[in-house]
Design a protein around this motif. Structure first.
Motif, PDB file in Angstrom:
ATOM      1  N   THR A  17       0.859  -1.173   0.000  1.00 23.71           N
ATOM      2  CA  THR A  17       0.000   0.000   0.000  1.00 23.71           C
ATOM      3  C   THR A  17       0.899   1.227   0.000  1.00 23.71           C
ATOM      4  OG1 THR A  17      -1.750  -1.137   1.224  1.00 23.71           O
ATOM      5  CG2 THR A  17      -1.799   1.268   1.211  1.00 23.71           C
ATOM      6  N   LEU A  18       0.743   2.063  -1.006  1.00 29.06           N
ATOM      7  CA  LEU A  18       1.626   3.208  -1.169  1.00 29.06           C
ATOM      8  C   LEU A  18       1.174   4.406  -0.355  1.00 29.06           C
ATOM      9  CD1 LEU A  18       2.112   3.158  -5.055  1.00 29.06           C
ATOM     10  CD2 LEU A  18       3.704   2.311  -3.328  1.00 29.06           C
ATOM     11  N   ASP A  57      -3.305   0.447  -3.296  1.00 23.83           N
ATOM     12  CA  ASP A  57      -2.978  -0.963  -3.068  1.00 23.83           C
ATOM     13  C   ASP A  57      -2.541  -1.615  -4.376  1.00 23.83           C
ATOM     14  OD1 ASP A  57      -3.746  -0.839  -0.353  1.00 23.83           O
ATOM     15  OD2 ASP A  57      -5.848  -1.062  -0.928  1.00 23.83           O
ATOM     16  N   TRP A  58      -1.347  -2.208  -4.351  1.00 26.80           N
ATOM     17  CA  TRP A  58      -0.798  -2.856  -5.547  1.00 26.80           C
ATOM     18  C   TRP A  58      -0.407  -4.290  -5.219  1.00 26.80           C
ATOM     19  CZ3 TRP A  58       0.575  -0.733 -10.502  1.00 26.80           C
ATOM     20  CH2 TRP A  58       0.170   0.597 -10.672  1.00 26.80           C
ATOM     21  N   ARG A  59      -0.500  -5.153  -6.218  1.00 25.69           N
ATOM     22  CA  ARG A  59      -0.097  -6.550  -6.077  1.00 25.69           C
ATOM     23  C   ARG A  59       0.954  -6.871  -7.136  1.00 25.69           C
ATOM     24  NH1 ARG A  59      -4.661 -11.047  -5.629  1.00 25.69           N
ATOM     25  NH2 ARG A  59      -4.954  -9.863  -3.720  1.00 25.69           N
ATOM     26  N   ILE A  60       2.033  -7.510  -6.695  1.00 22.66           N
ATOM     27  CA  ILE A  60       3.147  -7.867  -7.583  1.00 22.66           C
ATOM     28  C   ILE A  60       3.302  -9.380  -7.539  1.00 22.66           C
ATOM     29  CG2 ILE A  60       5.589  -7.497  -8.110  1.00 22.66           C
ATOM     30  CD1 ILE A  60       5.345  -4.953  -6.290  1.00 22.66           C
ATOM     31  N   ILE A  61       2.984 -10.045  -8.647  1.00 26.05           N
ATOM     32  CA  ILE A  61       3.067 -11.503  -8.720  1.00 26.05           C
ATOM     33  C   ILE A  61       4.304 -11.881  -9.522  1.00 26.05           C
ATOM     34  CG2 ILE A  61       1.925 -13.624  -9.458  1.00 26.05           C
ATOM     35  CD1 ILE A  61      -0.720 -12.251  -9.136  1.00 26.05           C
ATOM     36  N   LEU A  82      15.785  -4.192  -3.638  1.00 25.04           N
ATOM     37  CA  LEU A  82      14.631  -3.539  -4.248  1.00 25.04           C
ATOM     38  C   LEU A  82      13.449  -3.479  -3.280  1.00 25.04           C
ATOM     39  CD1 LEU A  82      14.941  -5.097  -7.796  1.00 25.04           C
ATOM     40  CD2 LEU A  82      14.944  -2.635  -7.296  1.00 25.04           C
ATOM     41  N   ILE A  83      13.235  -4.552  -2.531  1.00 24.54           N
ATOM     42  CA  ILE A  83      12.165  -4.542  -1.539  1.00 24.54           C
ATOM     43  C   ILE A  83      12.465  -3.510  -0.448  1.00 24.54           C
ATOM     44  CG2 ILE A  83      10.990  -5.899   0.231  1.00 24.54           C
ATOM     45  CD1 ILE A  83      10.172  -6.599  -2.617  1.00 24.54           C
ATOM     46  N   ALA A  84      13.735  -3.401  -0.072  1.00 23.98           N
ATOM     47  CA  ALA A  84      14.121  -2.391   0.922  1.00 23.98           C
ATOM     48  C   ALA A  84      13.884  -0.979   0.379  1.00 23.98           C
ATOM     49  CB  ALA A  84      15.586  -2.574   1.314  1.00 23.98           C
ATOM     50  N   ASP A  85      14.103  -0.803  -0.911  1.00 20.20           N
ATOM     51  CA  ASP A  85      13.884   0.506  -1.531  1.00 20.20           C
ATOM     52  C   ASP A  85      12.416   0.919  -1.491  1.00 20.20           C
ATOM     53  OD1 ASP A  85      16.570   0.626  -2.091  1.00 20.20           O
ATOM     54  OD2 ASP A  85      16.373   0.019  -4.189  1.00 20.20           O
ATOM     55  N   LEU A  86      11.533  -0.055  -1.328  1.00 19.11           N
ATOM     56  CA  LEU A  86      10.104   0.241  -1.262  1.00 19.11           C
ATOM     57  C   LEU A  86       9.692   0.872   0.067  1.00 19.11           C
ATOM     58  CD1 LEU A  86       8.011  -2.698  -2.788  1.00 19.11           C
ATOM     59  CD2 LEU A  86       7.940  -0.295  -3.437  1.00 19.11           C
ATOM     60  N   ALA A  87      10.485   0.656   1.104  1.00 20.32           N
ATOM     61  CA  ALA A  87      10.102   1.074   2.455  1.00 20.32           C
ATOM     62  C   ALA A  87       9.648   2.535   2.540  1.00 20.32           C
ATOM     63  CB  ALA A  87      11.239   0.796   3.434  1.00 20.32           C
ATOM     64  N   PRO A  88      10.385   3.488   1.952  1.00 20.92           N
ATOM     65  CA  PRO A  88       9.944   4.888   2.061  1.00 20.92           C
ATOM     66  C   PRO A  88       8.643   5.166   1.304  1.00 20.92           C
ATOM     67  CG  PRO A  88      12.271   4.741   1.455  1.00 20.92           C
ATOM     68  CD  PRO A  88      11.687   3.379   1.282  1.00 20.92           C
ATOM     69  N   MET A  89       8.263   4.292   0.385  1.00 22.68           N
ATOM     70  CA  MET A  89       7.048   4.508  -0.409  1.00 22.68           C
ATOM     71  C   MET A  89       5.818   3.892   0.236  1.00 22.68           C
ATOM     72  SD  MET A  89       8.531   3.579  -4.192  1.00 22.68           S
ATOM     73  CE  MET A  89      10.304   3.565  -4.468  1.00 22.68           C
ATOM     74  N   ARG A  90       6.005   2.963   1.174  1.00 18.54           N
ATOM     75  CA  ARG A  90       4.873   2.256   1.773  1.00 18.54           C
ATOM     76  C   ARG A  90       4.115   3.138   2.763  1.00 18.54           C
ATOM     77  NH1 ARG A  90       4.942  -3.389   1.242  1.00 18.54           N
ATOM     78  NH2 ARG A  90       6.924  -4.329   0.629  1.00 18.54           N
ATOM     79  N   ASP A  91       2.829   2.882   2.869  1.00 14.04           N
ATOM     80  CA  ASP A  91       2.021   3.511   3.913  1.00 14.04           C
ATOM     81  C   ASP A  91       2.420   2.887   5.252  1.00 14.04           C
ATOM     82  OD1 ASP A  91       0.060   4.299   5.716  1.00 14.04           O
ATOM     83  OD2 ASP A  91      -1.514   4.304   4.196  1.00 14.04           O
ATOM     84  N   THR A  95       0.320  -2.926   7.218  1.00 10.56           N
ATOM     85  CA  THR A  95       1.324  -3.980   7.315  1.00 10.56           C
ATOM     86  C   THR A  95       1.554  -4.606   5.957  1.00 10.56           C
ATOM     87  OG1 THR A  95       0.642  -4.480   9.571  1.00 10.56           O
ATOM     88  CG2 THR A  95       1.947  -6.153   8.416  1.00 10.56           C
ATOM     89  N   ALA A  96       2.802  -4.655   5.514  1.00  9.47           N
ATOM     90  CA  ALA A  96       3.133  -5.266   4.226  1.00  9.47           C
ATOM     91  C   ALA A  96       3.115  -6.776   4.362  1.00  9.47           C
ATOM     92  CB  ALA A  96       4.516  -4.805   3.769  1.00  9.47           C
ATOM     93  N   THR A  97       2.622  -7.449   3.327  1.00 10.48           N
ATOM     94  CA  THR A  97       2.574  -8.901   3.342  1.00 10.48           C
ATOM     95  C   THR A  97       3.118  -9.450   2.043  1.00 10.48           C
ATOM     96  OG1 THR A  97       0.334  -8.944   2.431  1.00 10.48           O
ATOM     97  CG2 THR A  97       0.537  -8.939   4.823  1.00 10.48           C
ATOM     98  N   ALA A  98       3.673 -10.663   2.139  1.00 11.84           N
ATOM     99  CA  ALA A  98       4.121 -11.386   0.941  1.00 11.84           C
ATOM    100  C   ALA A  98       3.807 -12.843   1.169  1.00 11.84           C
ATOM    101  CB  ALA A  98       5.621 -11.187   0.714  1.00 11.84           C
ATOM    102  N   HIS A  99       3.208 -13.493   0.196  1.00 11.75           N
ATOM    103  CA  HIS A  99       2.855 -14.885   0.381  1.00 11.75           C
ATOM    104  C   HIS A  99       2.850 -15.602  -0.957  1.00 11.75           C
ATOM    105  CE1 HIS A  99      -0.905 -12.621  -0.317  1.00 11.75           C
ATOM    106  NE2 HIS A  99      -1.234 -13.661  -1.062  1.00 11.75           N
TER     107      HIS A  99
END
Length: 313
Positions: A17-18, A57-61, A82-91, A95-99
């Protein structure tokens, strides 16, 4: 199905979620992520999409050819960065999830351009770098609704497939006709053997043929399909699932899906489209009244279906 019996996962879903106003940096991030995933061993496809137009809300498959390839991608330092680079963009409040998942996600309320490209042998790295640039550019255009990138599926079918999604035909046409895209295409032409493009204008075109210049809005198509599909699925759960309990889950699912698709395609959707035609394509003279009446009718039908099955089951 027990986890011990579940087949090894070959796809990973990352939900984010951005924060507000993160569109431009996230567009650039998408391009970098696509480039990195496409270079990974065993890469099959990457699907990036929002929940709906304008959604945060975005989904990356991320799909790979084998469980081993997926695990290697999950453990790759480049992906971790790259996932770490997302941290400043997240709301920060979500809570971020990956499954792991075996299902794709494709928004229906959009228009999609399908592009297939055959790359000259030995030019794959050049093509992937170029693809990163063009994705970064298209992601910044109004109405962008995500991209699916699929690598060649076999040696006999050596072409890359890209699905570019926008909220409306006009917004997609604005990107396709832009000077930025034309310049990028000119840059890559020496490195591709061939490419072609065609449009998928409607997710349910066979059920909702266009009248005049366009079919009913995609959200109406989706709403009517839901109205018809829900009772079919509920009846299958109640009566068909016990009969198929001894079958392998793949066989049971295939039979259930085959029955659902057959019933929905004929005759249920034809009946529903005929019954709700006044709402799908309202008369211009009474558009406001018919739109409101149709929305109330659909809501009432949903509630009736829910009430019936909640009482019956």
């Amino acid at each position: 199905m027990n986890d011990s019996n579940r087949p090894p996962a070959t796809a990973l879903t990352t939900n984010i979620t951005l924060r507000p106003d993160m569109g431009p940096p996230f567009a650039a991030w998408q391009a970098k992520f696509t480039h990195a995933a496409a270079q990974a061993q065993g890469f099959l496809a990457l699907d990036i999409a929002p929940a709906f137009a304008g959604s945060a809300d975005w989904r990356i498959i991320q799909r790979f050819r084998s469980p081993e390839a997926l695990r290697a991608w999950q453990d790759a330092p480049q992906r971790a960065q790259l996932i770490a680079d997302l941290a400043p963009m997240r709301d920060p409040h979500v809570t971020a999830t990956a499954h792991d998942t075996l299902h794709s996600f494709d928004p229906l309320s959009c228009v999609t351009e399908v592009i297939t490209t055959v790359v000259e042998p030995g030019k794959e790295i050049i093509f992937r770098t170029w693809a990163e640039t063009i994705q970064s550019s298209q992601s910044s255009f109004p109405g962008y609704m995500g991209t699916l990138v699929q690598a060649p599926v076999s040696e006999a079918s050596q072409y890359w497939t890209t699905l570019v999604r926008f909220s409306s035909p006009d917004e997609l046409d604005a990107w396709l006709g832009s000077s930025e895209r034309k310049q990028l295409l000119q840059r890559v032409e020496p490195h591709v053997a061939s490419w072609k493009s065609y449009r998928m204008p409607s997710p349910f075109a066979g059920w909702f043929p266009a009248a005049g210049d366009k079919p009913p809005p995609a959200w109406k198509q989706t709403a009517l399909v839901l109205l018809v599909l829900f009772p079919v699925v509920m009846l299958e759960i109640r009566f068909l699932s016990p009969l198929l309990a001894g079958q392998h889950v793949a066989i049971a699912t295939f039979i259930g899906n085959a029955i659902s698709v057959s019933l929905v395609s004929w005759p249920l959707m034809k009946i529903a489209v005929a019954a709700m035609g006044w709402w799908l394509r309202p008369s211009p003279a009474r558009r406001s009244q018919l739109e409101a009446l149709g929305a109330c009718t659909m809501l009432a039908l949903y509630l009736i279906e829910l009430a019936v099955f909640m009482l019956a089951f």
